[in-house]
Design a protein around this motif. Structure first.
Motif, PDB file in Angstrom:
ATOM      1  N   GLU A 108       0.816  -1.667   0.191  1.00 12.07           N
ATOM      2  CA  GLU A 108      -0.069   0.264   0.038  1.00 12.07           C
ATOM      3  C   GLU A 108       0.715   1.640  -0.098  1.00 12.07           C
ATOM      4  O   GLU A 108       0.179   2.114  -1.158  1.00 12.07           O
ATOM      5  CB  GLU A 108      -0.837  -0.061   1.644  1.00 12.07           C
ATOM      6  N   ARG A 109       2.506   1.024   0.578  1.00 11.26           N
ATOM      7  CA  ARG A 109       3.418   2.351   0.562  1.00 11.26           C
ATOM      8  C   ARG A 109       3.302   2.321  -0.866  1.00 11.26           C
ATOM      9  O   ARG A 109       3.561   3.847  -1.710  1.00 11.26           O
ATOM     10  CB  ARG A 109       3.383   2.372   1.544  1.00 11.26           C
ATOM     11  N   ARG A 110       3.526   1.479  -0.970  1.00 12.23           N
ATOM     12  CA  ARG A 110       3.937   2.568  -2.376  1.00 12.23           C
ATOM     13  C   ARG A 110       3.088   2.756  -3.566  1.00 12.23           C
ATOM     14  O   ARG A 110       3.412   3.878  -4.301  1.00 12.23           O
ATOM     15  CB  ARG A 110       5.044   0.373  -2.912  1.00 12.23           C
ATOM     16  N   PHE A 111       1.664   2.073  -3.446  1.00 13.55           N
ATOM     17  CA  PHE A 111       0.692   2.536  -3.987  1.00 13.55           C
ATOM     18  C   PHE A 111       0.391   3.645  -3.984  1.00 13.55           C
ATOM     19  O   PHE A 111       0.233   4.615  -4.929  1.00 13.55           O
ATOM     20  CB  PHE A 111      -0.038   1.489  -3.846  1.00 13.55           C
ATOM     21  N   ARG A 112       0.685   3.990  -2.417  1.00  8.95           N
ATOM     22  CA  ARG A 112       0.117   5.509  -2.675  1.00  8.95           C
ATOM     23  C   ARG A 112       1.005   6.356  -2.953  1.00  8.95           C
ATOM     24  O   ARG A 112       1.012   7.970  -3.367  1.00  8.95           O
ATOM     25  CB  ARG A 112       0.507   6.255  -0.530  1.00  8.95           C
ATOM     26  N   ASP A 113       2.107   6.316  -3.295  1.00 10.52           N
ATOM     27  CA  ASP A 113       4.121   6.781  -3.727  1.00 10.52           C
ATOM     28  C   ASP A 113       3.564   7.578  -4.804  1.00 10.52           C
ATOM     29  O   ASP A 113       4.148   8.415  -5.459  1.00 10.52           O
ATOM     30  CB  ASP A 113       4.589   6.196  -3.364  1.00 10.52           C
ATOM     31  N   ALA A 114       2.912   6.061  -5.726  1.00 11.69           N
ATOM     32  CA  ALA A 114       2.885   6.352  -6.713  1.00 11.69           C
ATOM     33  C   ALA A 114       1.729   6.617  -7.502  1.00 11.69           C
ATOM     34  O   ALA A 114       1.225   7.239  -8.921  1.00 11.69           O
ATOM     35  CB  ALA A 114       3.349   4.189  -7.716  1.00 11.69           C
ATOM     36  N   ALA A 115       0.731   6.935  -6.178  1.00 11.28           N
ATOM     37  CA  ALA A 115      -1.135   7.080  -7.048  1.00 11.28           C
ATOM     38  C   ALA A 115      -0.822   8.302  -8.718  1.00 11.28           C
ATOM     39  O   ALA A 115      -1.868   8.929  -9.339  1.00 11.28           O
ATOM     40  CB  ALA A 115      -1.882   6.654  -5.932  1.00 11.28           C
ATOM     41  N   ALA A 116      -0.349   9.026  -7.466  1.00  8.15           N
ATOM     42  CA  ALA A 116      -0.873  11.188  -7.928  1.00  8.15           C
ATOM     43  C   ALA A 116      -0.341  10.715  -9.827  1.00  8.15           C
ATOM     44  O   ALA A 116      -0.931  11.271 -10.222  1.00  8.15           O
ATOM     45  CB  ALA A 116       0.004  11.633  -7.047  1.00  8.15           C
ATOM     46  N   GLU A 117       0.523   9.528 -10.186  1.00  6.99           N
ATOM     47  CA  GLU A 117       1.400   9.785 -11.480  1.00  6.99           C
ATOM     48  C   GLU A 117       0.535   9.006 -12.692  1.00  6.99           C
ATOM     49  O   GLU A 117       0.634   8.891 -13.450  1.00  6.99           O
ATOM     50  CB  GLU A 117       2.419  10.362 -11.362  1.00  6.99           C
ATOM     51  N   LEU A 118      -0.243   8.070 -11.936  1.00 12.13           N
ATOM     52  CA  LEU A 118      -1.144   7.212 -12.656  1.00 12.13           C
ATOM     53  C   LEU A 118      -1.973   7.454 -13.536  1.00 12.13           C
ATOM     54  O   LEU A 118      -2.677   7.433 -14.499  1.00 12.13           O
ATOM     55  CB  LEU A 118      -1.064   5.588 -11.442  1.00 12.13           C
ATOM     56  N   LYS A 119      -2.889   8.822 -13.330  1.00 13.40           N
ATOM     57  CA  LYS A 119      -4.061   9.443 -14.014  1.00 13.40           C
ATOM     58  C   LYS A 119      -4.950   7.497 -13.676  1.00 13.40           C
ATOM     59  O   LYS A 119      -5.752   7.540 -15.080  1.00 13.40           O
ATOM     60  CB  LYS A 119      -3.514   9.867 -14.893  1.00 13.40           C
ATOM     61  N   ILE A 120      -5.559   7.600 -12.733  1.00  9.81           N
ATOM     62  CA  ILE A 120      -6.145   5.800 -12.987  1.00  9.81           C
ATOM     63  C   ILE A 120      -7.825   6.303 -13.022  1.00  9.81           C
ATOM     64  O   ILE A 120      -7.609   7.286 -12.322  1.00  9.81           O
ATOM     65  CB  ILE A 120      -6.081   5.125 -10.987  1.00  9.81           C
ATOM     66  N   ASP A 121      -8.472   5.695 -14.076  1.00  9.77           N
ATOM     67  CA  ASP A 121      -9.567   5.340 -14.172  1.00  9.77           C
ATOM     68  C   ASP A 121     -10.462   5.194 -13.036  1.00  9.77           C
ATOM     69  O   ASP A 121     -11.368   5.018 -12.495  1.00  9.77           O
ATOM     70  CB  ASP A 121      -9.787   5.010 -15.374  1.00  9.77           C
TER      71      ASP A 121
END
Length: 327
Positions: free
Chosen positions: A139-152
């Motif tokens: 989860e920590r790695r996901f939170r760090d990367a999420a902002a750049e992913l532009k997830i639908d």
């Protein structure tokens, strides 16, 4: 200014009504208020949040911008006028198949990323209309990367769902910027699943495969079930003034009884349509003031009917001019 021209300046809405009007889950709305100060609702004597029509209009525009890729942190400080300007031209959903972009999916869970990778046919735009932009088991790695992913669509794998973990799931969805969430679970109580669905987070019992993810993305992008009417009504803004009436009752009566030299019955039929819309416009406004529980629905009906009435009045004005009717 007549009653029909007044915006909904006096009407206030509780958080549940605001969620229904804007499509923003209550928990998400609370997070947006706390972290980004998107609106500042007043409080009743009992401490209940009360939102104005301007708050509803503002939140509707912010939701539309976020759904179209803007970060909540970027649009939250904008004024209402700036939000309206930025929202101009945005569509609720792509207008046809060729314009629809692949649905960008991120998966977070202990086993689902690996299972999807081993499932044979890969997740791809060519095969499923899906672009897998990230698969995480931490989860920590996901939170760090999420902002750049532009997830639908964010797919969260949870072995169990407990009521006291719902807020965490909602916060994770908000922070990811995803417009839709799907929780794949092993075991959960009915109450926990209903709580998720009340916040517009879909819950599905495991297992789930690539084809099922494709169907969720299709629904998200409006390919299968989204009605065209939703696009037509998407930009109704409760904070805007209700369009003024072009014709009062006496003027409508004169148009309806105009000289028989008029070649068709269009003026008469248009008068009937406008009169009916005026009556329903008033009715929906009265219902709103009498029934607090359904205030959100009636406010929307009033605004939508006023728009339809204004459109038909404009059509009637053109007929009156073309036929030379003296009113």
């Amino acid at each position: 200014m007549s009653e029909s021209e007044q915006p909904f300046t006096c009407q206030t809405y509780r958080i549940g009504a605001v969620a229904r009007l804007t499509g923003i889950p209550p928990d998400t709305l609370r997070v947006w208020e706390r972290r980004y100060a998107v609106v500042e609702p007043i409080r009743s004597e009992a401490g209940t949040r009360l939102y104005s029509a301007e708050d509803v209009g503002r939140l509707t525009l912010i939701k539309r911008l976020v759904d179209n890729g803007d970060a909540i942190s970027h649009v939250a400080p904008l004024t209402l006028a700036q939000l309206r300007e930025r929202s101009q031209g945005l569509q609720v959903a792509p207008s046809n198949e060729t314009e629809r972009q692949p649905c960008r999916i991120a998966v977070l869970g202990p086993t689902l990323p690996t299972l999807l990778a081993r499932g044979g046919e890969p997740l791809s735009a060519e095969n499923h209309g899906i672009e897998l932009v990230g698969a995480f088991d931490d989860e920590r790695r996901f939170r760090d990367a999420a902002a750049e992913l532009k997830i639908d669509l964010l797919v969260l794998e949870r072995p169990t769902i407990q009521l006291d973990r719902i807020a965490q799931i909602s916060d994770l969805l908000t922070e990811s910027g995803a417009s839709q969430g799907l929780v794949v679970y092993g075991f959960a109580s009915r109450g926990a699943v209903e709580r998720l669905e009340a916040q517009r987070i879909t819950a599905k019992r495991a297992p789930v495969d690539a084809a099922e993810l494709a169907r969720w993305c299709a629904a998200l992008h409006g390919a299968e079930q989204r009605p065209a009417a939703e696009t037509l009504l998407a930009d109704i803004d409760l904070s805007s003034p209700i369009p003024r009436r072009l014709y009062d009752s006496a003027m409508l009566a004169r148009i309806a009884t105009a000289s028989p030299t008029v070649r068709c019955e269009c003026p008469h039929h248009l008068v009937q349509l406008v009169s009916s819309l005026v009556a329903f416009e008033q009715y929906s406004r009265e219902c709103e003031s009498r029934n607090a529980e359904d205030a959100a629905l009636h406010a929307f009906l009033h605004a939508a009917t006023a728009r339809a009435r204004a459109t038909m009045e404009a059509a009637l004005a053109r007929v009156v001019e073309a036929e030379g009717i003296d009113i």
